[in-house]
Design a protein around this motif. Sequence first.
Motif, PDB file in Angstrom:
ATOM      1  N   UNK A 101      10.774 -38.993 -15.924  1.00 16.43           N
ATOM      2  CA  UNK A 101      11.893 -39.906 -15.721  1.00 16.43           C
ATOM      3  C   UNK A 101      12.525 -39.691 -14.349  1.00 16.43           C
ATOM      4  N   UNK A 102      12.496 -38.466 -13.821  1.00 16.95           N
ATOM      5  CA  UNK A 102      13.062 -38.249 -12.488  1.00 16.95           C
ATOM      6  C   UNK A 102      12.220 -38.970 -11.439  1.00 16.95           C
ATOM      7  N   UNK A 103      10.905 -39.020 -11.615  1.00 13.02           N
ATOM      8  CA  UNK A 103      10.053 -39.805 -10.704  1.00 13.02           C
ATOM      9  C   UNK A 103      10.421 -41.279 -10.792  1.00 13.02           C
ATOM     10  N   UNK A 104      10.637 -41.755 -12.004  1.00 13.66           N
ATOM     11  CA  UNK A 104      11.018 -43.149 -12.228  1.00 13.66           C
ATOM     12  C   UNK A 104      12.356 -43.439 -11.533  1.00 13.66           C
ATOM     13  N   UNK A 105      13.307 -42.536 -11.710  1.00  4.16           N
ATOM     14  CA  UNK A 105      14.648 -42.694 -11.137  1.00  4.16           C
ATOM     15  C   UNK A 105      14.586 -42.768  -9.616  1.00  4.16           C
ATOM     16  N   UNK A 106      13.801 -41.868  -9.000  1.00  2.00           N
ATOM     17  CA  UNK A 106      13.648 -41.848  -7.535  1.00  2.00           C
ATOM     18  C   UNK A 106      12.981 -43.131  -7.060  1.00  2.00           C
ATOM     19  N   UNK A 107      11.944 -43.575  -7.768  1.00  2.03           N
ATOM     20  CA  UNK A 107      11.248 -44.803  -7.417  1.00  2.03           C
ATOM     21  C   UNK A 107      12.192 -46.013  -7.472  1.00  2.03           C
ATOM     22  N   UNK A 108      12.994 -46.087  -8.520  1.00  2.00           N
ATOM     23  CA  UNK A 108      13.949 -47.196  -8.640  1.00  2.00           C
ATOM     24  C   UNK A 108      14.962 -47.173  -7.499  1.00  2.00           C
ATOM     25  N   UNK A 109      15.447 -45.979  -7.160  1.00  2.00           N
ATOM     26  CA  UNK A 109      16.407 -45.867  -6.060  1.00  2.00           C
ATOM     27  C   UNK A 109      15.771 -46.314  -4.745  1.00  2.00           C
ATOM     28  N   UNK A 110      14.499 -45.949  -4.522  1.00  2.94           N
ATOM     29  CA  UNK A 110      13.817 -46.358  -3.296  1.00  2.94           C
ATOM     30  C   UNK A 110      13.607 -47.872  -3.255  1.00  2.94           C
ATOM     31  N   UNK A 111      13.310 -48.472  -4.397  1.00  2.72           N
ATOM     32  CA  UNK A 111      13.062 -49.913  -4.444  1.00  2.72           C
ATOM     33  C   UNK A 111      14.330 -50.747  -4.357  1.00  2.72           C
ATOM     34  N   UNK A 112      15.361 -50.333  -5.089  1.00  4.97           N
ATOM     35  CA  UNK A 112      16.537 -51.190  -5.251  1.00  4.97           C
ATOM     36  C   UNK A 112      17.818 -50.631  -4.660  1.00  4.97           C
ATOM     37  N   UNK A 113      17.859 -49.359  -4.348  1.00  7.01           N
ATOM     38  CA  UNK A 113      19.111 -48.727  -3.966  1.00  7.01           C
ATOM     39  C   UNK A 113      19.425 -48.730  -2.490  1.00  7.01           C
ATOM     40  N   UNK A 114      18.596 -49.340  -1.691  1.00  7.20           N
ATOM     41  CA  UNK A 114      18.850 -49.383  -0.256  1.00  7.20           C
ATOM     42  C   UNK A 114      20.080 -50.235   0.024  1.00  7.20           C
ATOM     43  N   UNK A 115      20.782 -49.865   1.074  1.00  2.00           N
ATOM     44  CA  UNK A 115      21.892 -50.707   1.494  1.00  2.00           C
ATOM     45  C   UNK A 115      21.310 -52.059   1.879  1.00  2.00           C
TER      46      UNK A 115
END
Length: 168
Positions: A111-125
Amino acid sequence: MAEDVATSEKDNGGNVVDYNSPYYLHPSNYPRQMQVNDALSDKNYADWVQEMENFLFAKNKIGFINGSIEKPEKTSKDYMPWMRVDAMIKGWHTTAMEKEIRGGMKYANTVVEMWIDLRERFGKESAQRAYELKNKIAVTHQDGAIVSAYYTKLRSLWDEIQSVFPIP
């Protein structure tokens, strides 16, 4: 005077069950539970993350996504409980995503890999999202709504723009 609440007890097999352990899963938990108000989409990452973090904090599982509860070695007694909870949280996450996003997450090992991936995809300013929010603010009018409803609408937009571009 407040009563002491039991935080552990023995199960039928004589094993101690610690309700405060991050490895504890309540019998009512199941992987396909929807834990947030809206499924993750291209447009609601900041809100989704806030709701999911709040939910995981309440369930004592936040350490699985922030990395403070690391995956134990296979020989550790905590390995299987960790794997079970990680699988549960992955189920909670994927249930709370739109189908197109969920498809890209099925190969995450943890799940931490999933969380990091989501942040990279959607969490950018996002300059585009900030532009959209600024336009919404500019065209928002009271239009006969009560002041508190109008203020709530504006406050929501201000809070979202703050999450996209936080002030240092």
